[in-house]
Design a protein around this motif. Structure first.
Motif, PDB file in Angstrom:
ATOM      1  N   ALA A   9       0.825  -1.247   0.111  1.00  0.00           N
ATOM      2  CA  ALA A   9       0.257   0.128   0.066  1.00  0.00           C
ATOM      3  C   ALA A   9       0.957   1.104   0.051  1.00  0.00           C
ATOM      4  N   SER A  10       2.097   1.111   0.663  1.00  0.00           N
ATOM      5  CA  SER A  10       2.922   2.364   0.778  1.00  0.00           C
ATOM      6  C   SER A  10       3.549   2.422  -0.577  1.00  0.00           C
ATOM      7  N   GLN A  11       3.720   1.408  -1.333  1.00  0.00           N
ATOM      8  CA  GLN A  11       4.619   1.592  -2.673  1.00  0.00           C
ATOM      9  C   GLN A  11       3.331   2.254  -3.759  1.00  0.00           C
ATOM     10  N   ILE A  12       2.166   1.687  -3.536  1.00  0.00           N
ATOM     11  CA  ILE A  12       1.029   2.340  -4.439  1.00  0.00           C
ATOM     12  C   ILE A  12       0.815   3.713  -4.384  1.00  0.00           C
ATOM     13  N   TRP A  13       1.005   4.020  -2.939  1.00  0.00           N
ATOM     14  CA  TRP A  13       0.439   5.557  -2.846  1.00  0.00           C
ATOM     15  C   TRP A  13       1.750   6.343  -2.858  1.00  0.00           C
ATOM     16  N   ALA A  14       3.035   5.852  -2.812  1.00  0.00           N
ATOM     17  CA  ALA A  14       4.273   6.606  -3.367  1.00  0.00           C
ATOM     18  C   ALA A  14       4.252   6.817  -4.743  1.00  0.00           C
ATOM     19  N   ARG A  15       3.846   5.856  -5.465  1.00  0.00           N
ATOM     20  CA  ARG A  15       3.920   5.890  -7.015  1.00  0.00           C
ATOM     21  C   ARG A  15       2.910   6.921  -7.405  1.00  0.00           C
ATOM     22  N   ARG A  16       1.634   6.853  -6.789  1.00  0.00           N
ATOM     23  CA  ARG A  16       0.680   8.013  -7.168  1.00  0.00           C
ATOM     24  C   ARG A  16       1.027   9.213  -7.068  1.00  0.00           C
ATOM     25  N   HIS A  17       1.897   9.390  -6.227  1.00  0.00           N
ATOM     26  CA  HIS A  17       2.026  10.826  -5.676  1.00  0.00           C
ATOM     27  C   HIS A  17       3.625  11.350  -6.142  1.00  0.00           C
ATOM     28  N   ASP A  18       4.356  10.431  -6.945  1.00  0.00           N
ATOM     29  CA  ASP A  18       5.552  10.562  -7.253  1.00  0.00           C
ATOM     30  C   ASP A  18       5.388  11.508  -8.758  1.00  0.00           C
ATOM     31  N   ASN A  19       6.357  12.451  -8.629  1.00  0.00           N
ATOM     32  CA  ASN A  19       6.310  13.473  -9.781  1.00  0.00           C
ATOM     33  C   ASN A  19       7.603  13.060 -10.481  1.00  0.00           C
ATOM     34  N   ARG A  20       7.649  12.312 -11.488  1.00  0.00           N
ATOM     35  CA  ARG A  20       8.849  12.011 -12.087  1.00  0.00           C
ATOM     36  C   ARG A  20       9.384  13.032 -13.221  1.00  0.00           C
ATOM     37  N   ARG A  21      10.642  13.138 -13.335  1.00  0.00           N
ATOM     38  CA  ARG A  21      11.317  14.010 -14.163  1.00  0.00           C
ATOM     39  C   ARG A  21      11.700  12.963 -15.389  1.00  0.00           C
ATOM     40  N   GLN A  22      11.443  13.736 -16.757  1.00  0.00           N
ATOM     41  CA  GLN A  22      11.671  12.714 -17.982  1.00  0.00           C
ATOM     42  C   GLN A  22      13.178  13.001 -18.395  1.00  0.00           C
ATOM     43  N   GLU A  23      13.825  14.061 -17.944  1.00  0.00           N
ATOM     44  CA  GLU A  23      15.154  14.355 -18.510  1.00  0.00           C
ATOM     45  C   GLU A  23      16.354  13.859 -17.630  1.00  0.00           C
ATOM     46  N   PHE A  24      17.404  13.567 -18.145  1.00  0.00           N
ATOM     47  CA  PHE A  24      18.538  13.267 -17.321  1.00  0.00           C
ATOM     48  C   PHE A  24      19.252  14.443 -16.947  1.00  0.00           C
ATOM     49  N   ASP A  25      19.455  14.913 -15.913  1.00  0.00           N
ATOM     50  CA  ASP A  25      20.154  15.969 -15.370  1.00  0.00           C
ATOM     51  C   ASP A  25      21.618  15.653 -15.210  1.00  0.00           C
ATOM     52  N   GLU A  26      22.613  16.943 -15.173  1.00  0.00           N
ATOM     53  CA  GLU A  26      23.829  16.481 -14.753  1.00  0.00           C
ATOM     54  C   GLU A  26      24.122  16.388 -13.459  1.00  0.00           C
ATOM     55  N   SER A  27      23.194  16.715 -12.397  1.00  0.00           N
ATOM     56  CA  SER A  27      23.252  16.209 -11.180  1.00  0.00           C
ATOM     57  C   SER A  27      22.930  14.983 -10.745  1.00  0.00           C
ATOM     58  N   ASP A  28      22.131  14.412 -11.711  1.00  0.00           N
ATOM     59  CA  ASP A  28      21.822  13.190 -11.776  1.00  0.00           C
ATOM     60  C   ASP A  28      23.101  11.982 -11.776  1.00  0.00           C
ATOM     61  N   GLY A  29      23.777  12.168 -12.734  1.00  0.00           N
ATOM     62  CA  GLY A  29      25.082  11.469 -12.891  1.00  0.00           C
ATOM     63  C   GLY A  29      26.007  11.593 -11.832  1.00  0.00           C
ATOM     64  N   ARG A  30      26.243  13.003 -11.320  1.00  0.00           N
ATOM     65  CA  ARG A  30      27.012  13.249  -9.999  1.00  0.00           C
ATOM     66  C   ARG A  30      26.419  12.454  -8.888  1.00  0.00           C
ATOM     67  N   LYS A  31      25.076  12.320  -8.726  1.00  0.00           N
ATOM     68  CA  LYS A  31      24.466  11.681  -7.615  1.00  0.00           C
ATOM     69  C   LYS A  31      24.918  10.082  -7.741  1.00  0.00           C
ATOM     70  N   VAL A  32      24.784   9.555  -9.066  1.00  0.00           N
ATOM     71  CA  VAL A  32      25.043   7.968  -9.088  1.00  0.00           C
ATOM     72  C   VAL A  32      26.451   7.792  -8.928  1.00  0.00           C
ATOM     73  N   LEU A  33      27.437   8.749  -9.362  1.00  0.00           N
ATOM     74  CA  LEU A  33      29.056   8.745  -9.158  1.00  0.00           C
ATOM     75  C   LEU A  33      29.018   8.689  -7.598  1.00  0.00           C
ATOM     76  N   LEU A  34      28.617   9.649  -6.753  1.00  0.00           N
ATOM     77  CA  LEU A  34      28.852   9.877  -5.672  1.00  0.00           C
ATOM     78  C   LEU A  34      28.462   8.589  -4.751  1.00  0.00           C
ATOM     79  N   ARG A  35      27.072   8.235  -5.223  1.00  0.00           N
ATOM     80  CA  ARG A  35      26.699   7.186  -4.403  1.00  0.00           C
ATOM     81  C   ARG A  35      27.401   5.767  -4.496  1.00  0.00           C
ATOM     82  N   THR A  36      28.031   5.489  -5.830  1.00  0.00           N
ATOM     83  CA  THR A  36      28.939   4.565  -6.184  1.00  0.00           C
ATOM     84  C   THR A  36      30.183   4.572  -5.454  1.00  0.00           C
TER      85      THR A  36
END
Length: 70
Positions: A9-36
């Motif tokens: 139920a929590s997963q379904i609620w989160a997906r309904r209220h999730d505003n997804r961005r369609q484009e890939f941002d430069e900060s997204d790449g930095r976040k992936v590298l930082l987390r890795t």
């Protein structure tokens, strides 16, 4: 409610209220590298800590003082 039902139920609620961005941002790449890098560093520190804590096989292979004194 079981834990599985609550999680679903929590997963379904989160997906309904999730505003997804369609484009890939430069900060997204930095976040992936930082987390890795963080995950790699944490894993390396974990292994180093386990090696510093001692080697249980070496300790187990030594004779006990009581047995050696007999």
């Amino acid at each position: 409610m079981s834990i599985l039902e609550i999680a679903l139920a929590s997963q379904i609620w989160a997906r309904r209220h999730d505003n997804r961005r369609q484009e890939f941002d430069e900060s997204d790449g930095r976040k992936v590298l930082l987390r890795t890098a963080f995950a790699f560093a944490a894993f390396t520190l974990l292994i180093a800590g386990l090696n510093l804590a001692g080697r249980p096989q070496e300790v187990a292979q030594q004779r006990a003082p009581v047995v050696a004194g007999r």
